[in-house]
Structure formats: structure tokens, C-alpha cells
Design a protein around this motif. Structure first.
Motif, PDB file in Angstrom:
ATOM      1  N   THR A   1       0.842  -1.205   0.000  1.00 19.27           N
ATOM      2  CA  THR A   1       0.000   0.000   0.000  1.00 19.27           C
ATOM      3  C   THR A   1       0.874   1.250   0.000  1.00 19.27           C
TER       4      THR A   1
ATOM      5  N   GLN B   1       1.598   3.969  -3.154  1.00 18.35           N
ATOM      6  CA  GLN B   1       1.192   5.370  -2.955  1.00 18.35           C
ATOM      7  C   GLN B   1       2.318   6.336  -3.320  1.00 18.35           C
TER       8      GLN B   1
ATOM      9  N   LYS C   1      -0.646   4.667  -8.214  1.00 21.69           N
ATOM     10  CA  LYS C   1      -1.962   4.895  -7.594  1.00 21.69           C
ATOM     11  C   LYS C   1      -3.060   4.085  -8.290  1.00 21.69           C
TER      12      LYS C   1
ATOM     13  N   ALA D   1      -2.773   0.644  -6.903  1.00 22.41           N
ATOM     14  CA  ALA D   1      -3.268   0.640  -5.519  1.00 22.41           C
ATOM     15  C   ALA D   1      -4.794   0.573  -5.481  1.00 22.41           C
TER      16      ALA D   1
END
Length: 236
Positions: A195, A199, A219, A222
Motif C-alpha cells: 500500500t 502510494q 496509484k 493501488a
């Protein structure tokens, strides 16, 4: 800046990398995510010349470095912060930093860079003459990053920099990564904390048993349901 094309690596009878292709553009953060045994560390070790490439090509700044020795790869501008930190436990903090500059002979530049590292990591300055093995896990990780930066790399590769650290220190490590990146560093990052890695990353690759199965902007990956289910659900 870095191109890996059709890379195959074997460990004995195990086919660890099965023809992976990836790219790390200049001044970007690229991350590799995947389960243990997916081939992430093997990829970094192959780029560093620490494992033999059976097939494929690794190009850095337009130069083929596929079977170049590790010491030469460091001189060309690629440095690895290894998993588990691997600092020299019996040497002092300062001696560890000097070891990072072993390929350099510009005394004034080395001194200036050590001061820059101390500005970035004030705790290391406080413990300059302390044996590195007596530092906390977080301080050892700072030292491992500082030692790598002492070679003045163009590409910094980081293998699991937050491994084994408390959540507060994990945040600090990612702040450090962002700070280094903001100063113009190109970073190739492997991180169990998928995660956090996705990011901060401009681009990411998802590895499964030696193959790249997904890729895209950090992103976007993610937010990808497949990635969330496989890799992000268990991450705090």
C-alpha cells in the motif's frame, strides 16, 4: 535510465525469473510488489550483478551492463540498499559511511556528503562513534540508506526498507524515500508494505512466480481490485 529486457535467472533447478521486462525512467520511483518468492529481490540482485543472468539484457543509461561485475556497477551509478540492512556491525557509524564511499577518492566531496547524511539523519551524527550493531533497527536502516548514498548513485535500489520496523518507523522510512526522491534521485523500490509503496511510486509492477502479471501507475495499481485482493488486504 534502466531497462530490463526478457530477464531469466535460475537458482539451481528453480526458474526464479521467467523473462521479465521493466523500465525505470530517470527521476521516478518505480516499485515491484508481489508475494514472497515472486522474484522481486532476485530482480535487484540480477541488476546489481550479484546473481548470474541466464538470458536477457540489462541496460543502464544506454550501456549494456548484463554481465558486469558488482563493483563496476556501483561505479556506474547503481547502488543497492539490501534487505536486512547488512550494515557492518563492528564498525562505527562513521566507518560504515566511509565504506559506502570506497570507490571514491575525493576527500572533500566525501566529507561534504557525510555532513549531508548527518543533516538528513541527525541521529546518526549523535551516534557517529557508536558501533553500528548497537543501533536500533530504525537507526540501522537510516545508516544503510546513508551508506548507499555515499557512493553518489544515480539509481538507488531499496530491498524491503521497512521490513521489521515498527509502524511509526515505517512512516519515517517512507518520508526519507520521498525526501531523497525530491532531491532528484531515481529509485527502484521493493517493499512488503505494498500500500505504502504504490502510494509513493510513479509506476509499479506486480510479480507472481517470476512473471510480471500487472503494471501501471502506482496509484492506479493501488486502486485495482485484483491487486487489493491479492496484496493490499493484509497490509496495515
Amino acid at each position: 535510465m534502466l531497462k530490463v529486457e526478457n530477464l531469466h535467472v535460475y537458482y539451481g533447478g528453480i526458474h526464479a525469473l521467467k523473462g521479465i521486462t521493466l523500465e525505470v525512467p530517470e527521476n521516478k520511483i518505480v516499485t515491484l510488489v508481489g508475494a514472497n518468492g515472486a522474484g522481486k529481490s532476485t530482480t535487484l540482485r540480477a541488476i546489481s550483478g550479484l546473481v548470474t543472468t541466464a538470458e536477457g539484457k540489462i541496460t543502464f543509461r544506454g550501456e549494456d551492463i548484463t554481465r558486469t561485475k558488482t563493483a563496476e556497477i556501483v561505479k556506474k551509478g547503481i547502488t543497492l540498499v539490501p534487505e536486512g540492512r547488512r550494515i557492518f556491525a563492528n564498525l562505527t557509524v562513521l566507518e560504515n559511511l566511509n565504506m559506502g564511499a570506497y570507490a571514491r577518492n575525493d576527500k572533500d566531496g566525501i566529507k561534504k556528503d557525510i555532513n549531508n547524511i548527518y543533516e538528513m539523519f541527525p541521529r546518526l551524527k549523535e551516534r557517529e562513534w557508536q558501533a553500528a550493531g548497537t543501533l536500533s533497527g530504525g537507526e540501522q536502516q537510516m545508516l544503510a540508506i546513508g551508506r548507499a548514498l555515499m557512493s553518489r548513485p544515480a539509481l538507488l535500489m531499496m530491498d524491503e526498507p521497512s521490513l521489521g520496523l515498527a509502524p511509526l518507523l515505517v512512516k519515517e522510512v517512507f518520508k526519507i524515500i520521498k525526501d531523497i526522491y525530491s532531491k532528484g534521485m531515481t529509485i527502484l523500490l521493493i517493499e512488503q508494505n505494498a500500500t505504502a509503496a504504490l502510494q509513493v511510486a510513479d509506476y509499479g509492477y506486480v510479480l507472481e512466480t517470476g512473471n510480471i502479471v500487472l503494471q501501471g501507475p502506482g496509484k492506479e495499481l493501488a486502486a485495482n481490485e485484483e491487486v487489493k485482493k491479492a496484496y493490499l488486504g493484509k497490509v496495515q
